[in-house]
Each structure stands twice: as structure tokens, then as C-alpha cells.
Design a protein around this motif. Structure first.
Motif, mmCIF file in Angstrom:
data_model
loop_
_atom_site.group_PDB
_atom_site.id
_atom_site.type_symbol
_atom_site.label_atom_id
_atom_site.label_comp_id
_atom_site.label_asym_id
_atom_site.label_seq_id
_atom_site.Cartn_x
_atom_site.Cartn_y
_atom_site.Cartn_z
ATOM 1 N N ILE A 1 17.997 -2.502 -11.821
ATOM 2 C CA ILE A 1 16.855 -2.585 -12.722
ATOM 3 C C ILE A 1 15.711 -3.391 -12.121
ATOM 4 C CG2 ILE A 1 17.501 -4.688 -13.956
ATOM 5 C CD1 ILE A 1 16.182 -1.369 -15.468
ATOM 6 N N ASP A 2 15.990 -4.201 -11.092
ATOM 7 C CA ASP A 2 14.929 -4.979 -10.454
ATOM 8 C C ASP A 2 14.556 -4.426 -9.078
ATOM 9 O OD1 ASP A 2 17.276 -5.615 -9.204
ATOM 10 O OD2 ASP A 2 16.917 -7.785 -9.149
ATOM 11 N N ALA A 3 14.896 -3.169 -8.825
ATOM 12 C CA ALA A 3 14.592 -2.566 -7.530
ATOM 13 C C ALA A 3 13.086 -2.430 -7.333
ATOM 14 C CB ALA A 3 15.258 -1.196 -7.415
ATOM 15 N N SER A 4 12.667 -2.395 -6.088
ATOM 16 C CA SER A 4 11.254 -2.268 -5.754
ATOM 17 C C SER A 4 10.829 -0.807 -5.781
ATOM 18 C CB SER A 4 10.997 -2.835 -4.361
ATOM 19 O OG SER A 4 11.657 -2.035 -3.383
ATOM 20 N N ASP A 5 9.496 -0.598 -5.742
ATOM 21 C CA ASP A 5 8.965 0.759 -5.649
ATOM 22 C C ASP A 5 9.542 1.492 -4.445
ATOM 23 O OD1 ASP A 5 7.423 1.459 -7.773
ATOM 24 O OD2 ASP A 5 5.496 1.179 -6.783
ATOM 25 N N GLU A 6 9.629 0.779 -3.319
ATOM 26 C CA GLU A 6 10.103 1.410 -2.096
ATOM 27 C C GLU A 6 11.528 1.926 -2.254
ATOM 28 O OE1 GLU A 6 8.487 -1.417 -2.247
ATOM 29 O OE2 GLU A 6 6.619 -0.905 -1.224
ATOM 30 N N GLU A 7 12.363 1.150 -2.934
ATOM 31 C CA GLU A 7 13.740 1.584 -3.143
ATOM 32 C C GLU A 7 13.807 2.769 -4.102
ATOM 33 O OE1 GLU A 7 16.722 -2.028 -3.021
ATOM 34 O OE2 GLU A 7 14.895 -2.614 -4.080
ATOM 35 N N VAL A 8 13.021 2.721 -5.168
ATOM 36 C CA VAL A 8 13.038 3.799 -6.155
ATOM 37 C C VAL A 8 12.576 5.108 -5.527
ATOM 38 C CG1 VAL A 8 12.008 4.639 -8.300
ATOM 39 C CG2 VAL A 8 12.708 2.252 -8.104
ATOM 40 N N LEU A 9 11.508 5.036 -4.734
ATOM 41 C CA LEU A 9 10.891 6.245 -4.197
ATOM 42 C C LEU A 9 11.422 6.631 -2.823
ATOM 43 C CD1 LEU A 9 7.228 5.514 -5.293
ATOM 44 C CD2 LEU A 9 8.741 7.270 -6.218
ATOM 45 N N ALA A 10 12.429 5.912 -2.341
ATOM 46 C CA ALA A 10 12.949 6.217 -1.009
ATOM 47 C C ALA A 10 13.527 7.624 -0.937
ATOM 48 C CB ALA A 10 14.013 5.192 -0.619
ATOM 49 N N ALA A 11 13.972 8.170 -2.068
ATOM 50 C CA ALA A 11 14.553 9.510 -2.077
ATOM 51 C C ALA A 11 13.517 10.601 -2.286
ATOM 52 C CB ALA A 11 15.623 9.605 -3.170
ATOM 53 N N ALA A 12 12.260 10.229 -2.505
ATOM 54 C CA ALA A 12 11.211 11.216 -2.762
ATOM 55 C C ALA A 12 10.561 11.656 -1.455
ATOM 56 C CB ALA A 12 10.154 10.620 -3.683
ATOM 57 N N PRO A 13 9.960 12.849 -1.436
ATOM 58 C CA PRO A 13 9.210 13.273 -0.244
ATOM 59 C C PRO A 13 8.077 12.298 0.058
ATOM 60 C CG PRO A 13 9.559 15.118 -1.744
ATOM 61 C CD PRO A 13 9.977 13.881 -2.483
ATOM 62 N N GLY A 14 7.648 12.282 1.303
ATOM 63 C CA GLY A 14 6.614 11.348 1.715
ATOM 64 C C GLY A 14 5.327 11.496 0.932
ATOM 65 N N PHE A 15 4.941 12.730 0.607
ATOM 66 C CA PHE A 15 3.669 12.907 -0.097
ATOM 67 C C PHE A 15 3.741 12.340 -1.512
ATOM 68 C CE2 PHE A 15 5.801 16.861 -1.381
ATOM 69 C CZ PHE A 15 5.426 16.998 -2.707
ATOM 70 N N VAL A 16 4.924 12.346 -2.136
ATOM 71 C CA VAL A 16 5.078 11.762 -3.468
ATOM 72 C C VAL A 16 4.979 10.242 -3.386
ATOM 73 C CG1 VAL A 16 6.658 11.444 -5.414
ATOM 74 C CG2 VAL A 16 6.419 13.699 -4.354
ATOM 75 N N ARG A 17 5.596 9.649 -2.369
ATOM 76 C CA ARG A 17 5.512 8.195 -2.204
ATOM 77 C C ARG A 17 4.063 7.762 -1.993
ATOM 78 N NH1 ARG A 17 10.073 9.283 1.072
ATOM 79 N NH2 ARG A 17 8.937 8.843 3.004
#
Length: 285
Positions: A250-266
Motif C-alpha cells: 500500500i506504500d509502494a512508489s509510482d515506479e513500483e506500481v507502473l513497472a508492469a506497464a508499457p513505457g509510454f503509459v509510465r
């Protein structure tokens, strides 16, 4: 891209034909106003899309409280509600469209979004599966179609054996690949921007043919052109909360949350966070 353009043209005709019938062309669509419009239109949903914020509290709360997809969720929802409202399909992914065979294709051939003919013809399309049809911003349909077509052509996010998204959470993760993400975003925009402009042109034609007496076509086109990224990330807000079998803490960073998303989404999420005037807005439904 004949299949994608065919589906976009079908959506443009739907959106343009019913643009005036909602009575929600100016200002935010309140729940009461949207419900009244839905009833006038034959009992469709007051808000289209199976993933809209009002019906996806669990997926929102699954996201860390500080991440961009959660912090800006209500802002994107307000932007989409404030746009001119129309009748939306609600589940406008490519598999929900049927296409007339071309002279060079067989009836059994499955169209692909990025297939390009010599003349890049636009294939006639029809849609099925209207269970989520309702009142909404037409760009939500467009963004979801682009996700199911163009988005699939970009590097896929890591997945487990069951097809679910995987959230890699390396210790001390940082956005060392920001330049690569920006390049991925630029490549994505180079593909989707012509498709969005094609949709907006067809939307203009549909409005002018049906309701130009009561709809300010220029205002609608201008409003919709600026909503591609909020509409696209509104879908990813749902998707990242729903699709991962192992969600970040629940305290994860944006980078951790979006690490599974394509680069353009990040990259897109970073742009929205930078430009937002409401970056502290957290929604807990």
C-alpha cells in the motif's frame, strides 16, 4: 490500420448522432443529470464503460494511496464528465467489432488493428456487445479501442503463467529508463495521433450531418482532442488495480506500481502528474 479506422468511424457516427440527445454538452454531468439523460434515451446506463471510477472502488483501493493512478483518479473522472456527453458503446475493444471482408481477404480472416493495405482503406464495421452502453465522453470509447489495438503493438508488460500482470518490485527501483519511456511515448503518439484526428474528422462529419443546429462542433472537437491521455489513464487506473495477481504494498512508489506497464503509459502518467493542479487529490470510495 483499416480495421482500427473502421471501428473509429463507427464510434464517431454513434457519438455524433446522439451528441445532442443527452442534453449534457456544457458543464459537468452530475449523477442526476446523467440518469435523467439515460432514461430519456431508453434506459441505458447513466455512465458508460465497465471500468468507470464510480463502479470500481475495490480496484482503486488496491492501488497505493500515493501513486499517480490513484491520486489523479477523481480529476480524470471529472474531466471526462465535464466534456460533452453522448451515447457510448462502453466496451469498444476490437473483438467487439465485425468487419466487411475486403476483396483480398477471406470471410474467415480476423482483422488486425495495424494491418495496412496499399491504399489503407477503411473497412466497414459494425459493433456487438452493448451491455455497457450508456452516457459518457466519447473519448473513453476511443481510448479503450486504442488500448486494444495500437497499445498491443508496443512491448507487453511482464506476465505470469496465467496471463496476469506481474509487478516487479526490485529494492531501490528508480526510473533509470526515463529516456526510453519518452521514446516509447513519442512512438506511440506517432501512431495514435493520426487515428485520433481521423476519429475527430469523422465525428465532425457525423455531428454536422445530424445535429449541427444545436451542437457546437468546433467546441466538441477541441474538448475531445485534449482528453486522450486522461481517458487512456482512466482505463489504466482500473486495469492496474484489477489485473495484477500480486499487487504492490500500500506504500509502494509510482515506479513500483507502473513497472508492469508499457513505457509510454509510465511516461504519460508522469506527464499528467507534472501538469496536474490537483496532484494531492486522493479518492477513497
Amino acid at each position: 490500420m483499416s480495421a482500427a479506422r473502421g471501428a473509429l468511424r463507427w464510434l464517431a457516427v454513434l457519438h455524433g448522432t446522439f451528441m445532442a440527445d443527452t442534453g449534457l454538452l456544457h458543464g459537468a454531468a452530475t449523477e442526476a443529470a446523467a440518469e435523467a439523460a439515460a432514461n430519456r434515451l431508453g434506459g441505458i446506463w447513466p455512465q458508460a464503460q465497465y471500468f468507470h471510477l464510480g463502479t470500481r472502488a475495490a480496484e482503486l483501493q488496491a492501488l497505493p494511496t500515493g501513486c499517480t493512478l490513484r491520486r489523479l483518479a477523481s480529476q480524470w473522472d471529472r474531466q471526462l464528465r465535464a466534456a460533452p456527453q453522448t451515447v457510448c458503446h462502453g466496451d469498444a475493444k476490437l473483438p467487439n467489432f465485425l468487419f466487411r471482408p475486403t476483396a483480398t481477404s477471406s470471410t474467415a480472416e480476423q482483422p488486425t488493428a495495424l494491418t495496412t493495405t496499399a491504399a489503407d482503406t477503411v473497412r466497414d464495421a459494425a459493433a456487438v456487445d452493448f451491455q455497457y452502453a450508456g452516457v459518457g465522453c466519447g473519448m473513453s470509447d476511443v481510448a479503450y479501442l486504442l488500448h486494444s489495438t495500437v497499445g498491443k503493438a508496443f512491448p507487453a508488460a511482464p506476465r505470469d503463467g496465467d496471463g496476469g500482470l506481474v509487478f516487479p518490485r526490485p529494492k531501490g527501483y528508480c526510473r533509470a529508463d526515463a529516456a526510453a519511456e519518452a521514446a516509447d511515448y513519442a512512438a506511440w503518439r506517432s501512431v495514435v495521433d493520426p487515428l485520433v484526428e481521423y476519429y475527430l474528422g469523422e465525428l465532425r462529419r457525423a455531428i454536422d450531418a445530424c445535429r449541427s443546429d444545436v451542437v457546437d462542433t468546433d467546441a466538441v472537437v477541441t474538448a475531445y482532442r485534449g482528453l486522450l491521455e486522461p481517458a487512456y489513464l482512466d482505463y489504466w487506473r482500473f486495469y492496474m488495480g484489477w489485473a495484477a495477481p500480486m499487487r504492490p504494498s500500500i506504500d509502494a512508489s509510482d515506479e513500483e506500481v507502473l513497472a508492469a506497464a508499457p513505457g509510454f503509459v509510465r511516461h504519460m502518467a508522469g506527464r499528467q502528474a507534472d501538469y496536474s493542479s490537483d496532484a494531492g487529490d486522493v479518492v477513497d470510495l
